[in-house]
Design a protein around this motif. Structure first.
Motif, PDB file in Angstrom:
ATOM      1  N   SER A   1       0.815  -1.272  -0.133  1.00  0.00           N
ATOM      2  CA  SER A   1      -0.290   0.027   0.003  1.00  0.00           C
ATOM      3  C   SER A   1       0.883   1.352  -0.086  1.00  0.00           C
ATOM      4  N   ARG A   2       1.920   1.152   0.656  1.00  0.00           N
ATOM      5  CA  ARG A   2       2.874   2.553   0.619  1.00  0.00           C
ATOM      6  C   ARG A   2       3.518   2.874  -0.311  1.00  0.00           C
ATOM      7  N   LEU A   3       4.107   1.798  -0.770  1.00  0.00           N
ATOM      8  CA  LEU A   3       4.806   1.833  -2.290  1.00  0.00           C
ATOM      9  C   LEU A   3       3.989   2.137  -3.394  1.00  0.00           C
ATOM     10  N   ALA A   4       2.450   1.749  -3.236  1.00  0.00           N
ATOM     11  CA  ALA A   4       1.583   2.079  -4.313  1.00  0.00           C
ATOM     12  C   ALA A   4       0.842   3.414  -4.128  1.00  0.00           C
ATOM     13  N   ASN A   5       1.453   4.233  -3.010  1.00  0.00           N
ATOM     14  CA  ASN A   5       0.651   5.432  -2.394  1.00  0.00           C
ATOM     15  C   ASN A   5      -0.988   5.106  -2.168  1.00  0.00           C
ATOM     16  N   GLY A   6      -1.281   3.884  -1.710  1.00  0.00           N
ATOM     17  CA  GLY A   6      -2.587   3.502  -1.299  1.00  0.00           C
ATOM     18  C   GLY A   6      -2.980   3.966  -0.148  1.00  0.00           C
ATOM     19  N   PRO A   7      -4.250   3.487   0.426  1.00  0.00           N
ATOM     20  CA  PRO A   7      -4.823   3.910   1.751  1.00  0.00           C
ATOM     21  C   PRO A   7      -4.073   3.096   3.084  1.00  0.00           C
ATOM     22  N   ASP A   8      -4.288   4.002   4.142  1.00  0.00           N
ATOM     23  CA  ASP A   8      -3.845   3.081   5.382  1.00  0.00           C
ATOM     24  C   ASP A   8      -4.835   2.127   5.511  1.00  0.00           C
ATOM     25  N   LEU A   9      -4.315   0.989   5.423  1.00  0.00           N
ATOM     26  CA  LEU A   9      -5.388  -0.375   5.460  1.00  0.00           C
ATOM     27  C   LEU A   9      -6.033  -0.343   7.080  1.00  0.00           C
ATOM     28  N   HIS A  10      -5.529   0.210   7.765  1.00  0.00           N
ATOM     29  CA  HIS A  10      -6.077   0.090   9.191  1.00  0.00           C
ATOM     30  C   HIS A  10      -7.296   0.844   9.246  1.00  0.00           C
ATOM     31  N   THR A  11      -7.678   1.734   8.316  1.00  0.00           N
ATOM     32  CA  THR A  11      -8.670   2.753   8.322  1.00  0.00           C
ATOM     33  C   THR A  11      -9.847   2.407   7.159  1.00  0.00           C
ATOM     34  N   VAL A  12      -9.741   1.181   6.379  1.00  0.00           N
ATOM     35  CA  VAL A  12     -10.546   1.067   5.289  1.00  0.00           C
ATOM     36  C   VAL A  12     -10.842  -0.370   5.298  1.00  0.00           C
ATOM     37  N   GLY A  13     -12.269  -0.674   4.512  1.00  0.00           N
ATOM     38  CA  GLY A  13     -12.446  -1.949   4.443  1.00  0.00           C
ATOM     39  C   GLY A  13     -12.707  -2.710   5.894  1.00  0.00           C
ATOM     40  N   SER A  14     -12.101  -3.955   5.745  1.00  0.00           N
ATOM     41  CA  SER A  14     -11.875  -4.763   6.974  1.00  0.00           C
ATOM     42  C   SER A  14     -11.102  -4.332   8.096  1.00  0.00           C
ATOM     43  N   LYS A  15     -10.368  -3.288   7.733  1.00  0.00           N
ATOM     44  CA  LYS A  15      -9.240  -2.722   8.771  1.00  0.00           C
ATOM     45  C   LYS A  15      -7.925  -3.532   8.660  1.00  0.00           C
ATOM     46  N   SER A  16      -7.990  -4.736   7.909  1.00  0.00           N
ATOM     47  CA  SER A  16      -7.047  -5.951   8.063  1.00  0.00           C
ATOM     48  C   SER A  16      -6.059  -5.449   7.012  1.00  0.00           C
ATOM     49  N   THR A  17      -4.614  -5.877   7.267  1.00  0.00           N
ATOM     50  CA  THR A  17      -3.648  -5.688   6.359  1.00  0.00           C
ATOM     51  C   THR A  17      -3.363  -6.837   5.527  1.00  0.00           C
ATOM     52  N   GLY A  18      -4.295  -7.681   5.310  1.00  0.00           N
ATOM     53  CA  GLY A  18      -3.965  -8.972   4.605  1.00  0.00           C
ATOM     54  C   GLY A  18      -4.384  -8.775   3.089  1.00  0.00           C
ATOM     55  N   ALA A  19      -4.238  -9.928   2.143  1.00  0.00           N
ATOM     56  CA  ALA A  19      -4.512  -9.620   1.064  1.00  0.00           C
ATOM     57  C   ALA A  19      -5.909  -9.453   0.552  1.00  0.00           C
ATOM     58  N   SER A  20      -6.951 -10.028   1.160  1.00  0.00           N
ATOM     59  CA  SER A  20      -8.318  -9.773   0.846  1.00  0.00           C
ATOM     60  C   SER A  20      -8.666  -8.414   1.056  1.00  0.00           C
ATOM     61  N   ASN A  21      -8.108  -7.557   2.191  1.00  0.00           N
ATOM     62  CA  ASN A  21      -8.556  -6.225   2.384  1.00  0.00           C
ATOM     63  C   ASN A  21      -7.918  -5.326   1.149  1.00  0.00           C
ATOM     64  N   VAL A  22      -6.733  -5.787   0.906  1.00  0.00           N
ATOM     65  CA  VAL A  22      -5.942  -5.214  -0.032  1.00  0.00           C
ATOM     66  C   VAL A  22      -6.877  -5.270  -1.490  1.00  0.00           C
ATOM     67  N   GLN A  23      -7.124  -6.486  -1.828  1.00  0.00           N
ATOM     68  CA  GLN A  23      -7.997  -6.906  -3.023  1.00  0.00           C
ATOM     69  C   GLN A  23      -9.047  -5.777  -3.121  1.00  0.00           C
ATOM     70  N   ARG A  24      -9.773  -5.685  -2.223  1.00  0.00           N
ATOM     71  CA  ARG A  24     -10.985  -5.032  -2.074  1.00  0.00           C
ATOM     72  C   ARG A  24     -10.982  -3.539  -2.145  1.00  0.00           C
ATOM     73  N   THR A  25      -9.745  -2.865  -1.658  1.00  0.00           N
ATOM     74  CA  THR A  25      -9.589  -1.485  -1.587  1.00  0.00           C
ATOM     75  C   THR A  25      -8.658  -1.109  -2.716  1.00  0.00           C
ATOM     76  N   MET A  26      -7.555  -1.992  -3.167  1.00  0.00           N
ATOM     77  CA  MET A  26      -6.682  -1.365  -3.969  1.00  0.00           C
ATOM     78  C   MET A  26      -6.680  -2.203  -5.459  1.00  0.00           C
ATOM     79  N   GLY A  27      -7.489  -3.287  -5.538  1.00  0.00           N
ATOM     80  CA  GLY A  27      -7.437  -3.874  -6.753  1.00  0.00           C
ATOM     81  C   GLY A  27      -6.636  -5.245  -6.776  1.00  0.00           C
ATOM     82  N   TRP A  28      -7.188  -6.295  -7.540  1.00  0.00           N
ATOM     83  CA  TRP A  28      -6.613  -7.532  -7.801  1.00  0.00           C
ATOM     84  C   TRP A  28      -5.118  -7.655  -7.951  1.00  0.00           C
ATOM     85  N   LYS A  29      -4.468  -6.792  -8.704  1.00  0.00           N
ATOM     86  CA  LYS A  29      -2.805  -6.670  -8.676  1.00  0.00           C
ATOM     87  C   LYS A  29      -2.352  -6.633  -7.268  1.00  0.00           C
ATOM     88  N   TYR A  30      -2.744  -5.674  -6.629  1.00  0.00           N
ATOM     89  CA  TYR A  30      -1.884  -5.252  -5.364  1.00  0.00           C
ATOM     90  C   TYR A  30      -2.568  -6.428  -4.258  1.00  0.00           C
TER      91      TYR A  30
END
Length: 202
Positions: free
Chosen positions: A27-56
């Motif tokens: 997330s930081r390298l891609a200038n993405g959101p703070d994962l602790h504040t979006v979606g499920s607030k988890s730092t795992g792949a599922s939350n990253v996929q839902r908030t940033m897309g499949w690639k990430y």
């Protein structure tokens, strides 16, 4: 160096490796959101996929899975002991779930657990992964598939462990941590509000 010290050292290494969050790094390298504040607030792949897309999401999944494998491999290289590799892998999952580098707020440990399972017991792990993928493809609930993964592995441990209680307890701990980390998902499943695969995080 006494073997007891080596065992402790490899467990510490496993925990620190686990604390390296693939989601936060991605997330930081891609200038993405703070994962602790979006979606499920988890730092795992599922939350990253839902908030940033499949690639990430896939990148995060690979990082988290590989660190599980690496922790076990390093422990085996240092000690030559398979059980020590299992312990280091368990500590890696603990590190992922409660990372020292990120205020002990991590993910749910699914990808890391999968990596540990694959290294320590590849055949039963592959069976469980195949079943999990089929269930996720059919029902589109990643949380259900994730909990099925560790539950099936625990059940199979009674067979591939040859009755070794250490292996059975180890598999139980992996299952217990994963299910406990999914407590919010379980609640949403009961109330019919759980996100399905492909849905965007709210």
């Amino acid at each position: 160096m006494p073997k007891e010290i080596l065992y402790i050292l490899t467990c510490v290494i496993g925990y620190l490796l686990g604390s390296v969050s693939g989601g936060i790094i991605t997330s930081r390298l891609a200038n993405g959101p703070d994962l602790h504040t979006v979606g499920s607030k988890s730092t795992g792949a599922s939350n990253v996929q839902r908030t940033m897309g499949w690639k990430y999401g896939i990148i995060t999944f690979l990082i988290d899975g590989l660190k599980g494998i690496l922790s076990c491999l390093l422990a085996w290289l240092i000690t030559g002991n398979h059980f020590c590799a299992m312990l280091a892998g368990l500590c890696c999952v603990i590190g992922h779930n409660w990372p020292v580098f990120f205020h002990f707020r991590g993910g749910k440990g699914v990808a890391t657990t999968g990596g540990v399972m694959l290294y320590c017991f590849p055949v039963p792990a592959l069976i469980c992964i195949a079943v999990t993928v089929a269930v996720i493809a059919l029902f589109r609930y990643i949380s259900v598939g994730s909990m099925l993964l560790v539950t099936a592995f625990f059940i199979l441990s009674f067979f591939f462990s040859s009755g070794n209680p250490c292996i059975i307890v180890w598999a139980f701990l992996l299952m217990a941590m994963c299910i406990a980390r999914h407590h919010a998902n379980i609640s949403r499943l009961i109330h019919g509000t759980e996100n399905k695969l492909g849905n965007k995080a709210k």
